[in-house]
Design a protein around this motif. Sequence first.
Motif, PDB file in Angstrom:
ATOM      1  N   CYS A 148      -1.229  -0.542  -2.167  1.00 40.19           N
ATOM      2  CA  CYS A 148      -1.131  -1.709  -1.282  1.00 40.19           C
ATOM      3  C   CYS A 148      -2.313  -2.658  -1.496  1.00 40.19           C
ATOM      4  O   CYS A 148      -2.127  -3.882  -1.564  1.00 40.19           O
ATOM      5  CB  CYS A 148      -1.057  -1.263   0.178  1.00 40.19           C
ATOM      6  SG  CYS A 148       0.477  -0.392   0.583  1.00 40.19           S
ATOM      7  N   GLY A 149      -3.493  -2.090  -1.619  1.00 42.47           N
ATOM      8  CA  GLY A 149      -4.682  -2.917  -1.842  1.00 42.47           C
ATOM      9  C   GLY A 149      -4.610  -3.724  -3.112  1.00 42.47           C
ATOM     10  O   GLY A 149      -5.088  -4.872  -3.166  1.00 42.47           O
ATOM     11  N   SER A 150      -3.993  -3.155  -4.144  1.00 39.72           N
ATOM     12  CA  SER A 150      -3.887  -3.888  -5.424  1.00 39.72           C
ATOM     13  C   SER A 150      -2.958  -5.092  -5.309  1.00 39.72           C
ATOM     14  O   SER A 150      -2.981  -5.979  -6.172  1.00 39.72           O
ATOM     15  CB  SER A 150      -3.431  -2.947  -6.539  1.00 39.72           C
ATOM     16  OG  SER A 150      -2.063  -2.608  -6.401  1.00 39.72           O
ATOM     17  N   PHE A 151      -2.163  -5.150  -4.240  1.00 32.86           N
ATOM     18  CA  PHE A 151      -1.277  -6.295  -3.990  1.00 32.86           C
ATOM     19  C   PHE A 151      -1.798  -7.173  -2.848  1.00 32.86           C
ATOM     20  O   PHE A 151      -1.064  -8.025  -2.330  1.00 32.86           O
ATOM     21  CB  PHE A 151       0.148  -5.808  -3.689  1.00 32.86           C
ATOM     22  CG  PHE A 151       0.870  -5.347  -4.925  1.00 32.86           C
ATOM     23  CD1 PHE A 151       1.645  -6.228  -5.660  1.00 32.86           C
ATOM     24  CD2 PHE A 151       0.759  -4.033  -5.354  1.00 32.86           C
ATOM     25  CE1 PHE A 151       2.303  -5.806  -6.804  1.00 32.86           C
ATOM     26  CE2 PHE A 151       1.406  -3.603  -6.499  1.00 32.86           C
ATOM     27  CZ  PHE A 151       2.171  -4.497  -7.232  1.00 32.86           C
ATOM     28  N   GLY A 152      -3.035  -6.950  -2.427  1.00 28.98           N
ATOM     29  CA  GLY A 152      -3.624  -7.796  -1.401  1.00 28.98           C
ATOM     30  C   GLY A 152      -3.225  -7.447   0.011  1.00 28.98           C
ATOM     31  O   GLY A 152      -3.359  -8.265   0.926  1.00 28.98           O
ATOM     32  N   ILE A 153      -2.754  -6.216   0.234  1.00 31.32           N
ATOM     33  CA  ILE A 153      -2.397  -5.764   1.579  1.00 31.32           C
ATOM     34  C   ILE A 153      -3.541  -4.902   2.103  1.00 31.32           C
ATOM     35  O   ILE A 153      -3.932  -3.910   1.480  1.00 31.32           O
ATOM     36  CB  ILE A 153      -1.095  -4.925   1.589  1.00 31.32           C
ATOM     37  CG1 ILE A 153       0.048  -5.676   0.926  1.00 31.32           C
ATOM     38  CG2 ILE A 153      -0.751  -4.475   3.009  1.00 31.32           C
ATOM     39  CD1 ILE A 153       0.469  -6.933   1.618  1.00 31.32           C
ATOM     40  N   THR A 154      -4.056  -5.253   3.267  1.00 31.33           N
ATOM     41  CA  THR A 154      -5.145  -4.522   3.894  1.00 31.33           C
ATOM     42  C   THR A 154      -4.665  -3.995   5.233  1.00 31.33           C
ATOM     43  O   THR A 154      -4.132  -4.761   6.048  1.00 31.33           O
ATOM     44  CB  THR A 154      -6.366  -5.430   4.120  1.00 31.33           C
ATOM     45  OG1 THR A 154      -6.752  -6.001   2.874  1.00 31.33           O
ATOM     46  CG2 THR A 154      -7.530  -4.641   4.712  1.00 31.33           C
ATOM     47  N   PHE A 155      -4.826  -2.682   5.468  1.00 35.97           N
ATOM     48  CA  PHE A 155      -4.500  -2.090   6.764  1.00 35.97           C
ATOM     49  C   PHE A 155      -5.722  -2.107   7.639  1.00 35.97           C
ATOM     50  O   PHE A 155      -6.835  -1.846   7.191  1.00 35.97           O
ATOM     51  CB  PHE A 155      -3.963  -0.662   6.580  1.00 35.97           C
ATOM     52  CG  PHE A 155      -2.589  -0.639   5.973  1.00 35.97           C
ATOM     53  CD1 PHE A 155      -1.460  -0.703   6.772  1.00 35.97           C
ATOM     54  CD2 PHE A 155      -2.427  -0.599   4.596  1.00 35.97           C
ATOM     55  CE1 PHE A 155      -0.196  -0.720   6.224  1.00 35.97           C
ATOM     56  CE2 PHE A 155      -1.168  -0.614   4.030  1.00 35.97           C
ATOM     57  CZ  PHE A 155      -0.049  -0.672   4.836  1.00 35.97           C
ATOM     58  N   LEU A 156      -5.532  -2.447   8.900  1.00 38.82           N
ATOM     59  CA  LEU A 156      -6.660  -2.588   9.837  1.00 38.82           C
ATOM     60  C   LEU A 156      -6.735  -1.401  10.778  1.00 38.82           C
ATOM     61  O   LEU A 156      -5.786  -0.731  11.044  1.00 38.82           O
ATOM     62  CB  LEU A 156      -6.491  -3.884  10.640  1.00 38.82           C
ATOM     63  CG  LEU A 156      -6.329  -5.140   9.777  1.00 38.82           C
ATOM     64  CD1 LEU A 156      -6.072  -6.355  10.648  1.00 38.82           C
ATOM     65  CD2 LEU A 156      -7.557  -5.359   8.908  1.00 38.82           C
TER      66      LEU A 156
END
Length: 156
Positions: A148-156
Amino acid sequence: MAKDNLIDENAPTAAKIITAQQGLHQNILGDIQKIKLSGKDTAGRFTIFENDNPPGVGIPLHVHANEDEVFRILEGEMEFIVEGSTSILKAGDTIFLPRQIPHSFKVVGEQNAKAIVTIIPSGIEEMFTQLNLLPAGPPDMKKVLDICGSFGITFL
């Protein structure tokens, strides 16, 4: 501006019909989706998929760096939390989620929720494909977060 300057060289050259049963079926960590149009179909402009999930399925609070999302609820009810505000959307409702805005969603109520999701621009469908390839069973959260991070998705 001349009309010729507005021609997109990467634009699709053919119309495409996708029947109700067609599309790439995937189970992304419990999120059942069917990709109806990918970036390959739309010259990277957008992706459309259909979700059909039972109560309790959802995605925790996260942020997209690169995509805007639009959810159009067709059946059932979904709870969205956007910047700390909770809303229940029902059949016929639509929500626009711009990139960089923290949000989460979950199917609520007693029936499945079906939604059409449009993501602008395309590309995130590749993330879903990678997540779909993870082994069955409890997810390796480090791998999930890395993908997910490699696609610019960040979990909060």
